[in-house]
Design an enzyme around this catalytic site. Structure first.
Site, PDB file in Angstrom:
ATOM      1  CG  HIS A   1       1.139 -23.291  10.794  1.00  0.00           C
ATOM      2  ND1 HIS A   1       0.332 -23.767  11.795  1.00  0.00           N
ATOM      3  CD2 HIS A   1       0.298 -22.709   9.883  1.00  0.00           C
ATOM      4  CE1 HIS A   1      -0.942 -23.498  11.510  1.00  0.00           C
ATOM      5  NE2 HIS A   1      -0.978 -22.846  10.362  1.00  0.00           N
TER       6      HIS A   1
ATOM      7  CG  HIS B   1      -5.089 -23.237   9.750  1.00  0.00           C
ATOM      8  ND1 HIS B   1      -5.294 -22.162   8.909  1.00  0.00           N
ATOM      9  CD2 HIS B   1      -5.478 -24.350   9.090  1.00  0.00           C
ATOM     10  CE1 HIS B   1      -5.803 -22.616   7.759  1.00  0.00           C
ATOM     11  NE2 HIS B   1      -5.928 -23.938   7.843  1.00  0.00           N
TER      12      HIS B   1
ATOM     13  CG  ASP C   1      -6.739 -18.532   8.049  1.00  0.00           C
ATOM     14  OD1 ASP C   1      -6.896 -17.953   9.148  1.00  0.00           O
ATOM     15  OD2 ASP C   1      -5.819 -19.352   7.843  1.00  0.00           O
TER      16      ASP C   1
ATOM     17  CG  ASP D   1      -4.493 -18.456  11.247  1.00  0.00           C
ATOM     18  OD1 ASP D   1      -3.903 -17.610  10.539  1.00  0.00           O
ATOM     19  OD2 ASP D   1      -4.817 -19.599  10.821  1.00  0.00           O
TER      20      ASP D   1
ATOM     21  CE1 TYR E   1      -2.933 -18.595   3.012  1.00  0.00           C
ATOM     22  CE2 TYR E   1      -4.706 -19.072   4.553  1.00  0.00           C
ATOM     23  CZ  TYR E   1      -3.362 -18.991   4.262  1.00  0.00           C
ATOM     24  OH  TYR E   1      -2.435 -19.309   5.223  1.00  0.00           O
TER      25      TYR E   1
ATOM     26  CG  ASP F   1       2.209 -26.689   3.267  1.00  0.00           C
ATOM     27  OD1 ASP F   1       3.396 -27.057   3.423  1.00  0.00           O
ATOM     28  OD2 ASP F   1       1.340 -26.829   4.141  1.00  0.00           O
TER      29      ASP F   1
ATOM     30  N   GLY G   1       3.337 -25.360   6.890  1.00  0.00           N
ATOM     31  CA  GLY G   1       2.085 -24.612   6.704  1.00  0.00           C
ATOM     32  C   GLY G   1       2.276 -23.181   6.235  1.00  0.00           C
TER      33      GLY G   1
HETATM   34 ZN   LIG Z   1      -4.480 -20.202   8.991  1.00  0.00          ZN
END
Ligand SMILES: [Zn+2]
Length: 402
Positions: free
Chosen positions: A139, A186, A278, A184, A322, A97, A147
């Protein structure tokens, strides 16, 4: 009041493979909606900054020399256009990624430079709110890309804020306190790890990540679980609040009380907010069901409270997201909130080159979908119980009791 909006070199920031051309969409929608105009009657004056690329010295305040020498030297990638397969680049995380892409070194310098310029505008007292939608790469590690993140701009910004001094009314100086809030989907592993410590002495930096965590969900980190004061490794300055699937405005409205209690107990001078989108409904991840709107608990409502009620200097950064048209909608709307010129969610998307991408609604709103919110009353009560103890620990550590 001034709001500084960072306009990086959009062609470069749009190179990011995971978000190709997103930056162009975000900044063109912001412009088309008239948010860049600076009328005298506006509550906040907007200044657009054009950042210079970060220097090696800037980047070295966090990243290792080896990583920077590798990632900034295009000769290491000669003959490669874009590559994500097994390679000898894996040591630095340049695989899967985080592929190499043409323009990587320029991208790294520009994104870090943009976030650092936004930070400097706050430090120089030029503005109370700085915005850099191309930043928020939470990340990235000290010596590894991870990430979709190649450069730890959030960490670089916090380090710059940390080095500054706050002048008190009596002329004395002290170190500032910085709250990093990550919205986020994540977990903010790169930032949380960078500032984690198990010391109970008051820290200058508190990180709080609200995110999804479940087995196999990126990133795997022992810090991504619900913060538990009874855990021997508990650090009151490295906080994690995971949410289950379908998190909606109702859930965010409920946990926001916790966020504000943590903020009050820590009493920050600066708040760095990673506004990854996201976590909004309509993102391809399809995990949360959060809406952009202005109802209680929506992303817009949260950011409005931070900008207008928290009384701190605020740095708004981007992050994941995204569904690029939705990211553009969200960040344009948040820009309007920061400016005190909140747009209606029913605002028509103006006719411009990217207009067809905003089908079928062609309006600004990112409404909630049909996904059921799996954050039960039982789970949220457990979260509240943990955080009530955490707030007590923070109050004892910082000496601030309300
Ligand atoms: Zn994210």
């Amino acid at each position: 009041m001034f709001v500084h909006l960072l306009y990086s070199q959009l062609k470069i920031s749009s190179l990011l493979p995971s978000n190709r051309n997103r930056s162009l969409l975000v900044h063109s929608l912001t412009k088309e909606l008239g948010l860049l105009s600076t009328g005298k009657n506006h509550l906040a004056q907007l200044r657009i900054l054009r950042p210079s690329p970060a220097t090696l010295e800037d980047l070295s305040s966090y990243h290792t020399k080896d990583y920077l020498e590798f990632i900034l030297n295009e000769k290491n990638f000669e003959g490669i256009d874009e590559y994500s397969g097994p390679s000898d680049h894996t040591e630095y995380g340049l695989e899967e990624d985080c592929p190499y892409f043409q323009g990587l070194s320029q991208y790294v310098r520009m994104i870090a430079g943009a976030t650092l310029s936004a930070t400097k505008a706050l430090l120089d007292g030029q503005t109370d709110i700085s915005i850099c939608w191309d930043g928020g790469r939470h990340h990235a590690q000290k010596s590894q890309a991870s990430g979709f993140c190649y450069i730890a701009d959030c960490v670089l910004s916090i380090l710059a804020l940390k080095r500054s001094r706050i002048t008190e009314s009596d002329g004395s100086g002290r170190k500032p306190r910085i709250l990093y809030l990550d919205l986020d989907l994540h977990f903010s592993d790169g930032v949380s790890q960078a500032f984690a410590s198990s010391s109970s002495t008051a820290s200058q930096v508190l990180t709080l990540s609200i995110h999804h965590a479940s087995p196999g969900f990126f990133p795997a980190s022992p810090l991504a679980t619900l913060s538990d004061p009874s855990d021997p490794s508990f650090d009151p300055f490295t906080l994690s609040l995971p949410l289950c699937r379908g998190a909606s405005n109702a859930t965010y409205s409920r946990i926001w009380r916790i966020v504000e209690q943590v903020k009050d107990a820590f009493n920050p001078d600066y708040v760095v907010v990673q506004c990854g989108v996201d976590s909004l409904s309509g993102d391809p991840y399809g995990i949360f069901n959060w809406s952009l709107g202005d109802g209680d608990g929506s992303l817009g409502w949260c950011i409005e409270r931070i900008c207008s009620e928290w009384g701190c200097k605020v740095l708004l950064l981007g992050g994941g997201g995204y569904n690029s048209p939705n990211a553009a909608r969200a960040w344009a709307y948040l820009t309007s909130i920061a400016l005190g010129r909140k747009l209606s969610l029913e605002t028509d998307i103006p006719d411009h080159a990217a207009f067809p991408l905003y089908a079928p609604s062609f309006i600004l709103d990112v409404p909630a979908g049909q996904t059921q919110d799996q954050n039960t009353n039982q789970y949220l009560s457990e979260v509240e119980k943990h955080f009530a103890n955490i707030v007590r620990v923070l109050q004892e550590t910082t000496g601030i009791v309300f």
